[in-house]
Design a protein around this motif. Structure first.
Motif, PDB file in Angstrom:
ATOM      1  N   GLY A 275      -6.508 -66.195 -10.838  1.00 22.61           N
ATOM      2  CA  GLY A 275      -7.620 -66.019 -11.824  1.00 22.61           C
ATOM      3  C   GLY A 275      -8.387 -67.289 -12.050  1.00 22.61           C
ATOM      4  N   PRO A 276      -9.678 -67.292 -12.684  1.00 24.42           N
ATOM      5  CA  PRO A 276     -10.370 -68.489 -13.025  1.00 24.42           C
ATOM      6  C   PRO A 276      -9.606 -69.150 -13.941  1.00 24.42           C
ATOM      7  CG  PRO A 276     -11.624 -66.456 -13.768  1.00 24.42           C
ATOM      8  CD  PRO A 276     -10.397 -65.919 -13.438  1.00 24.42           C
ATOM      9  N   PRO A 277      -9.781 -70.640 -13.971  1.00 24.52           N
ATOM     10  CA  PRO A 277      -8.897 -71.542 -14.681  1.00 24.52           C
ATOM     11  C   PRO A 277      -8.967 -71.213 -16.364  1.00 24.52           C
ATOM     12  CG  PRO A 277     -10.535 -72.637 -13.577  1.00 24.52           C
ATOM     13  CD  PRO A 277     -10.683 -71.329 -13.118  1.00 24.52           C
ATOM     14  N   THR A 278      -7.776 -71.469 -16.878  1.00 22.65           N
ATOM     15  CA  THR A 278      -7.707 -71.278 -18.310  1.00 22.65           C
ATOM     16  C   THR A 278      -8.082 -72.731 -19.020  1.00 22.65           C
ATOM     17  OG1 THR A 278      -5.611 -72.370 -18.236  1.00 22.65           O
ATOM     18  CG2 THR A 278      -5.603 -69.996 -18.392  1.00 22.65           C
ATOM     19  N   LEU A 279      -8.381 -72.766 -20.291  1.00 20.78           N
ATOM     20  CA  LEU A 279      -8.782 -73.810 -20.979  1.00 20.78           C
ATOM     21  C   LEU A 279      -8.006 -75.134 -20.479  1.00 20.78           C
ATOM     22  CD1 LEU A 279     -10.515 -75.237 -22.943  1.00 20.78           C
ATOM     23  CD2 LEU A 279      -9.176 -74.890 -24.697  1.00 20.78           C
ATOM     24  N   GLN A 280      -6.846 -75.095 -20.651  1.00 24.30           N
ATOM     25  CA  GLN A 280      -5.753 -76.138 -20.164  1.00 24.30           C
ATOM     26  C   GLN A 280      -6.268 -76.630 -18.805  1.00 24.30           C
ATOM     27  OE1 GLN A 280      -1.628 -75.787 -21.153  1.00 24.30           O
ATOM     28  NE2 GLN A 280      -1.269 -77.654 -20.315  1.00 24.30           N
ATOM     29  N   ARG A 282      -8.935 -75.959 -17.178  1.00 22.54           N
ATOM     30  CA  ARG A 282     -10.027 -76.681 -16.809  1.00 22.54           C
ATOM     31  C   ARG A 282     -10.347 -78.067 -17.306  1.00 22.54           C
ATOM     32  NH1 ARG A 282     -11.556 -71.704 -19.415  1.00 22.54           N
ATOM     33  NH2 ARG A 282     -12.314 -72.540 -21.334  1.00 22.54           N
ATOM     34  N   TYR A 283      -9.475 -78.413 -18.317  1.00 26.13           N
ATOM     35  CA  TYR A 283      -9.589 -79.571 -19.161  1.00 26.13           C
ATOM     36  C   TYR A 283      -8.819 -80.520 -18.015  1.00 26.13           C
ATOM     37  CZ  TYR A 283      -8.119 -83.521 -21.952  1.00 26.13           C
ATOM     38  OH  TYR A 283      -7.790 -84.947 -22.507  1.00 26.13           O
ATOM     39  N   GLU A 284      -7.722 -80.019 -17.370  1.00 22.91           N
ATOM     40  CA  GLU A 284      -6.917 -80.951 -16.532  1.00 22.91           C
ATOM     41  C   GLU A 284      -7.725 -81.100 -15.180  1.00 22.91           C
ATOM     42  OE1 GLU A 284      -4.520 -82.686 -17.061  1.00 22.91           O
ATOM     43  OE2 GLU A 284      -3.588 -81.697 -18.890  1.00 22.91           O
ATOM     44  N   ILE A 285      -8.579 -80.182 -14.665  1.00 22.67           N
ATOM     45  CA  ILE A 285      -9.281 -80.394 -13.560  1.00 22.67           C
ATOM     46  C   ILE A 285     -10.485 -81.400 -14.001  1.00 22.67           C
ATOM     47  CG2 ILE A 285     -11.049 -79.236 -12.054  1.00 22.67           C
ATOM     48  CD1 ILE A 285      -9.658 -76.798 -12.271  1.00 22.67           C
ATOM     49  N   LEU A 286     -11.260 -81.282 -14.905  1.00 25.43           N
ATOM     50  CA  LEU A 286     -12.351 -82.170 -15.379  1.00 25.43           C
ATOM     51  C   LEU A 286     -11.517 -83.605 -15.644  1.00 25.43           C
ATOM     52  CD1 LEU A 286     -14.596 -80.002 -17.676  1.00 25.43           C
ATOM     53  CD2 LEU A 286     -15.042 -80.902 -15.175  1.00 25.43           C
ATOM     54  N   ARG A 287     -10.420 -83.564 -16.267  1.00 25.81           N
ATOM     55  CA  ARG A 287      -9.813 -84.891 -16.339  1.00 25.81           C
ATOM     56  C   ARG A 287      -9.237 -85.757 -15.107  1.00 25.81           C
ATOM     57  NH1 ARG A 287      -4.533 -87.400 -17.679  1.00 25.81           N
ATOM     58  NH2 ARG A 287      -3.255 -85.642 -16.387  1.00 25.81           N
ATOM     59  N   SER A 288      -8.907 -84.845 -14.072  1.00 21.35           N
ATOM     60  CA  SER A 288      -8.864 -85.385 -13.019  1.00 21.35           C
ATOM     61  C   SER A 288      -9.952 -86.088 -12.067  1.00 21.35           C
ATOM     62  CB  SER A 288      -7.809 -84.468 -11.908  1.00 21.35           C
ATOM     63  OG  SER A 288      -8.635 -83.425 -11.620  1.00 21.35           O
ATOM     64  N   LEU A 310      -7.038 -91.202 -19.968  1.00 23.42           N
ATOM     65  CA  LEU A 310      -7.278 -90.026 -20.615  1.00 23.42           C
ATOM     66  C   LEU A 310      -6.125 -89.071 -20.806  1.00 23.42           C
ATOM     67  CD1 LEU A 310     -10.723 -88.874 -18.714  1.00 23.42           C
ATOM     68  CD2 LEU A 310     -10.507 -89.386 -21.218  1.00 23.42           C
ATOM     69  N   PRO A 311      -5.684 -88.793 -21.998  1.00 25.16           N
ATOM     70  CA  PRO A 311      -4.532 -88.097 -22.276  1.00 25.16           C
ATOM     71  C   PRO A 311      -4.665 -86.639 -21.450  1.00 25.16           C
ATOM     72  CG  PRO A 311      -5.867 -87.992 -24.239  1.00 25.16           C
ATOM     73  CD  PRO A 311      -6.468 -88.701 -23.178  1.00 25.16           C
ATOM     74  N   THR A 312      -3.377 -86.244 -21.341  1.00 22.12           N
ATOM     75  CA  THR A 312      -3.159 -84.664 -20.789  1.00 22.12           C
ATOM     76  C   THR A 312      -3.658 -83.913 -21.844  1.00 22.12           C
ATOM     77  OG1 THR A 312      -0.898 -84.822 -21.523  1.00 22.12           O
ATOM     78  CG2 THR A 312      -1.182 -85.438 -19.295  1.00 22.12           C
ATOM     79  N   TYR A 313      -3.560 -82.586 -21.480  1.00 22.82           N
ATOM     80  CA  TYR A 313      -4.368 -81.551 -22.597  1.00 22.82           C
ATOM     81  C   TYR A 313      -3.168 -81.551 -23.732  1.00 22.82           C
ATOM     82  CZ  TYR A 313      -5.287 -77.068 -24.441  1.00 22.82           C
ATOM     83  OH  TYR A 313      -5.889 -76.043 -25.128  1.00 22.82           O
ATOM     84  N   ALA A 314      -1.970 -81.396 -23.407  1.00 24.18           N
ATOM     85  CA  ALA A 314      -0.848 -81.317 -24.300  1.00 24.18           C
ATOM     86  C   ALA A 314      -0.821 -82.446 -25.263  1.00 24.18           C
ATOM     87  CB  ALA A 314       0.661 -81.196 -23.609  1.00 24.18           C
ATOM     88  N   THR A 315      -0.842 -83.675 -24.603  1.00 23.52           N
ATOM     89  CA  THR A 315      -0.808 -84.886 -25.543  1.00 23.52           C
ATOM     90  C   THR A 315      -2.078 -84.949 -26.499  1.00 23.52           C
ATOM     91  OG1 THR A 315      -0.014 -86.046 -23.405  1.00 23.52           O
ATOM     92  CG2 THR A 315      -0.552 -87.573 -25.428  1.00 23.52           C
ATOM     93  N   LEU A 316      -3.236 -84.584 -25.893  1.00 17.72           N
ATOM     94  CA  LEU A 316      -4.308 -84.345 -26.657  1.00 17.72           C
ATOM     95  C   LEU A 316      -4.360 -83.523 -27.868  1.00 17.72           C
ATOM     96  CD1 LEU A 316      -7.315 -85.435 -27.145  1.00 17.72           C
ATOM     97  CD2 LEU A 316      -8.247 -83.390 -25.796  1.00 17.72           C
ATOM     98  N   LYS A 317      -3.858 -82.163 -27.549  1.00 14.78           N
ATOM     99  CA  LYS A 317      -3.439 -81.353 -28.711  1.00 14.78           C
ATOM    100  C   LYS A 317      -2.470 -82.071 -29.588  1.00 14.78           C
ATOM    101  CE  LYS A 317      -5.939 -77.912 -28.012  1.00 14.78           C
ATOM    102  NZ  LYS A 317      -7.003 -77.059 -28.848  1.00 14.78           N
TER     103      LYS A 317
END
Ligand SMILES: Nc1ncnc2c1ncn2[C@@H]1O[C@H](COP(=O)(O)OP(=O)(O)OP(=O)(O)O)[C@@H](O)[C@H]1O
Length: 425
Positions: A275-280, A282-288, A310-317
């Motif tokens: 499916g289309p990317p989830t929020l996490q 999407r964040y990781e794709i843009l971060r990369s 840039l922190p990973t999604y989990a670290t940022l949360k």
């Protein structure tokens, strides 16, 4: 070397140690990967918790070979010797949240393992057919190629040669009535020759499989010519023949599962929805993407570049959770802008997301003096524009789709050409 280096493992490159002459002379790159296989229970992976498996390989730089179809310019298939340079890094670049990649990897590894151990297929049955389906641009084709590359590396000790055959489905429809079934047989004859070599591991990728294995139901209702039934029949028969060979895996993708013949769908062991990317994701794709622009020096931010990736999604949360309200303009300011962009991009495909940073860069009037925060603001603007355009496209697409009535597979060629033309416009 790994044990001397550090106490914990994370996915990513490891610098080749400068004090080790042998490695320095012979090794181009060292990369730790797939630690997430172990990470279920542990947050940090310490060296004594894992037994690293080292795979040494050399990338093939020859590029694809082609098999001409004879009567026109379209080739029946493209063929790569794996692991190929073109697919290097593809597996790591694809980001899915649901453990999809590990599931596929485990499935394929088990399939090859069962075969190697000589498990009787009459008692335990498996077909070595994978079907990935979902909306366009969600990385299905790339995932198939990346999976083949990954397995070619993992099974190097068992299969010294490995090939990926990408079938050009449209080349199999002949302009001559009744010839299409024969073209399918010709294709599988070639594949059979590859498979007969027991040290050869062969992956057959059939993209948009619905164009080859279109539901015969439609044909029976009278709207499909019998030639297309011949193609489906030939495909199913040939696939069943290939089943007896242990060293072949068939990878297929589709945007419209409902249009695939039920007998084909039934043969696939794994039918995974991509499916289309989830929020996490999407964040990781843009971060990369951002990390890559920083690496390439297109964006400069000394603090981000060297000392504060840039922190990973989990670290940022976690950071946002523990942050005081006033601190939000401090070190988490840029990652928050990135998160805002990712939130906004709901509904965009992985393909559209990977294009976004480029479009954002092109929209900036003076990109050479652009800071990371200006860039992120441009990224958010671009995302808004893309979303409103894709909504308009969707509306137009609906009307467009209704206007095109397609009766047989050949019409899918027309549909594809129209879509390509429309996307270009
Ligand atoms: N989940 C994802 N993570 C990272 N990149 C992605 C993701 N999904 C798509 N992409 C990017 O989009 C590109 C195009 O994907 P690909 O062509 O494999 O999609 P597809 O699902 O096969 O599309 P189609 O159905 O239109 O053929 C990939 O090379 C990759 O860069």
């Amino acid at each position: 070397m790994l044990e001397k280096r550090s106490l914990s493992y994370v996915d990513g490159p490891v610098p080749v140690p400068v004090d080790d002459c042998f490695l320095l002379e012979n090794v181009q790159r060292i990369q730790i990967c797939d630690t997430d296989e172990w990470l279920d229970k542990h947050k940090v992976l310490l060296f004594w918790q894992v037994r690293p498996v080292v795979y040494v390989f050399q990338l093939n730089e020859d590029g694809p070979g082609e098999e001409p179809s004879g009567d026109d310019t379209l080739s029946i298939f493209n063929e790569w010797a794996l692991p190929a340079k073109e697919f290097d890094g593809l597996w790591e670049s694809l980001i899915y949240e649901t453990g999809l990649k590990q599931r596929l990897l485990r499935y394929a590894s088990s399939a090859l393992f069962f075969t190697e151990r000589g498990v009787d297929p009459c008692l335990v049955s498996w077909n070595r057919i994978i079907l990935l389906h979902g909306p366009p641009g969600t990385g299905k084709t790339s995932l198939c190629k990346a999976l083949a590359q990954k397995l070619s590396i993992r099974f190097k000790s068992r299969y010294s040669e490995c090939q990926l055959v990408e079938v050009n489905a449209h080349s199999l429809f002949s302009k001559w009535f009744s010839e299409s079934g024969k073209l399918v047989a010709k294709l599988f004859q070639k594949i059979q020759e590859m498979v007969e070599e027991e040290n050869n591991l062969v992956f057959v990728l059939i993209d948009e499989v619905e164009s080859l294995a279109a539901a015969r139901q439609a044909a029976l209702s009278g709207s499909e010519p019998s030639d297309s039934i011949r193609v489906v029949n030939a495909l199913l028969t040939q696939m069943d023949k290939l089943k007896s060979w242990p060293n072949v895996i068939i990878l297929t993708t589709s945007n419209i599962t409902a249009a695939i013949d039920i007998a084909f769908v039934d043969r696939a062991d794994i039918k995974a929805y991509v499916g289309p990317p989830t929020l996490q994701a999407r964040y990781e794709i843009l971060r990369s993407c951002l990390q890559e622009l920083l690496r390439a020096g297109i964006l400069t931010h000394p603090q981000l570049h060297d000392h504060f990736p840039l922190p990973t999604y989990a670290t940022l949360k976690e950071k946002l959770h523990s942050c005081e309200a006033g601190e939000l303009h401090g070190p988490v300011y840029l990652p928050r802008l990135l998160l805002e962009a990712a939130e906004l991009c709901q509904g965009l495909s992985g393909r559209a997301l990977r294009k976004l940073p480029f479009l954002a860069h092109a929209s900036i009037t003076n990109p050479s003096t652009c800071t990371t925060s200006t860039f992120l603001a441009a990224l958010i603007q671009t995302a808004r524009r893309e979303l409103s355009e894709s909504r308009a496209e969707h509306l137009y697409g609906q009307n467009f789709g209704e206007a095109v009535i397609y009766h047989n597979q050949r019409q899918s060629l027309v549909r594809k050409a129209f879509r390509a033309l429309y996307l270009q416009l």
